[in-house]
Motif scaffolding. Sequence first.
Motif, PDB file in Angstrom:
ATOM      1  N   GLY A  49       0.832  -1.204   0.000  1.00 32.65           N
ATOM      2  CA  GLY A  49       0.000   0.000   0.000  1.00 32.65           C
ATOM      3  C   GLY A  49       0.859   1.244   0.000  1.00 32.65           C
ATOM      4  N   ASP A  50       1.040   1.823  -1.173  1.00 36.30           N
ATOM      5  CA  ASP A  50       1.925   2.979  -1.295  1.00 36.30           C
ATOM      6  C   ASP A  50       1.359   4.240  -0.642  1.00 36.30           C
ATOM      7  N   GLU A  51       0.070   4.276  -0.405  1.00 38.51           N
ATOM      8  CA  GLU A  51      -0.550   5.443   0.234  1.00 38.51           C
ATOM      9  C   GLU A  51      -0.430   5.391   1.762  1.00 38.51           C
ATOM     10  N   ILE A  52      -0.007   4.270   2.264  1.00 44.46           N
ATOM     11  CA  ILE A  52       0.130   4.077   3.714  1.00 44.46           C
ATOM     12  C   ILE A  52       1.507   4.560   4.148  1.00 44.46           C
ATOM     13  N   GLU A  53       1.567   5.196   5.314  1.00 45.95           N
ATOM     14  CA  GLU A  53       2.863   5.595   5.870  1.00 45.95           C
ATOM     15  C   GLU A  53       3.433   4.405   6.647  1.00 45.95           C
ATOM     16  N   TRP A  54       4.592   3.925   6.232  1.00 44.31           N
ATOM     17  CA  TRP A  54       5.230   2.754   6.830  1.00 44.31           C
ATOM     18  C   TRP A  54       6.438   3.199   7.636  1.00 44.31           C
ATOM     19  N   VAL A  55       6.724   2.473   8.702  1.00 43.39           N
ATOM     20  CA  VAL A  55       7.928   2.735   9.486  1.00 43.39           C
ATOM     21  C   VAL A  55       8.976   1.675   9.140  1.00 43.39           C
ATOM     22  N   GLN A  56      10.220   1.980   9.467  1.00 44.36           N
ATOM     23  CA  GLN A  56      11.322   1.092   9.077  1.00 44.36           C
ATOM     24  C   GLN A  56      11.594  -0.034  10.055  1.00 44.36           C
ATOM     25  N   THR A  57      11.456   0.235  11.345  1.00 42.47           N
ATOM     26  CA  THR A  57      11.862  -0.763  12.343  1.00 42.47           C
ATOM     27  C   THR A  57      10.770  -0.962  13.392  1.00 42.47           C
ATOM     28  N   TYR A  58      10.854  -2.081  14.053  1.00 44.91           N
ATOM     29  CA  TYR A  58       9.911  -2.390  15.132  1.00 44.91           C
ATOM     30  C   TYR A  58      10.059  -1.381  16.270  1.00 44.91           C
ATOM     31  N   GLU A  59      11.279  -1.011  16.588  1.00 44.73           N
ATOM     32  CA  GLU A  59      11.533  -0.063  17.659  1.00 44.73           C
ATOM     33  C   GLU A  59      10.908   1.285  17.341  1.00 44.73           C
ATOM     34  N   GLU A  60      11.037   1.737  16.086  1.00 45.14           N
ATOM     35  CA  GLU A  60      10.420   2.991  15.650  1.00 45.14           C
ATOM     36  C   GLU A  60       8.896   2.889  15.759  1.00 45.14           C
ATOM     37  N   ALA A  61       8.342   1.752  15.349  1.00 47.12           N
ATOM     38  CA  ALA A  61       6.891   1.553  15.416  1.00 47.12           C
ATOM     39  C   ALA A  61       6.396   1.662  16.859  1.00 47.12           C
ATOM     40  N   LEU A  62       7.115   1.044  17.785  1.00 50.61           N
ATOM     41  CA  LEU A  62       6.707   1.090  19.192  1.00 50.61           C
ATOM     42  C   LEU A  62       6.739   2.513  19.747  1.00 50.61           C
ATOM     43  N   ALA A  63       7.782   3.258  19.408  1.00 50.48           N
ATOM     44  CA  ALA A  63       7.905   4.636  19.897  1.00 50.48           C
ATOM     45  C   ALA A  63       6.773   5.508  19.350  1.00 50.48           C
TER      46      ALA A  63
END
Length: 176
Positions: A49-63
């Motif tokens: 999904g190119d319209e979705i904002e994705w994060v690079q790492t699990y740690e970044e996602a948690l923060a």
Amino acid sequence: MHSFQLLCSLLLCNALVVAAQRKLQKVPEQEEENVTQIRMPQTLSRGWGDEIEWVQTYEEALAISRNSKKPVMVIHHLEECPYSQALKKAFVSSPEIQKMAQEDFIMLNLVHSSTDDNLAPDGHYVPRILFVDPSMTVRADLTGKYKNRMYAYEPEDISNLIENMRRAKTLLHTEL
């Protein structure tokens, strides 16, 4: 005038060499364009999904999850896995999933295993999708329909995935 003729001759020779290389490699021009497209760098969406904002790492996602109070949706997959590819196609084809992913979740897709063993509660198979509450609690209660692969989804399980996404939006710990 002599240098102009020399330049034209060089350009003609170059065109002949390129044509000969194509013939020897037996790569049609259309196929050559596809090879170029495959080599282009991928975005973090990796086709989910190119319209979705994705994060690079699990740690970044948690923060980000903790700060935004949005749950994390972690998709484990492999590019060459036909099951992952089929799920990706169904995921992208669902407007409801795409909308919720854009608005309500911190999105992470991994083509390698995370170092956090909590993200593999029943094994390291793909594809698998887990949800993590902003309190950093893996939502073990949000599973698919398979007993031997509890966090697996197949294309025909999209309605189950949508329901789990809705349930994941109801946070476990609202005192954050």
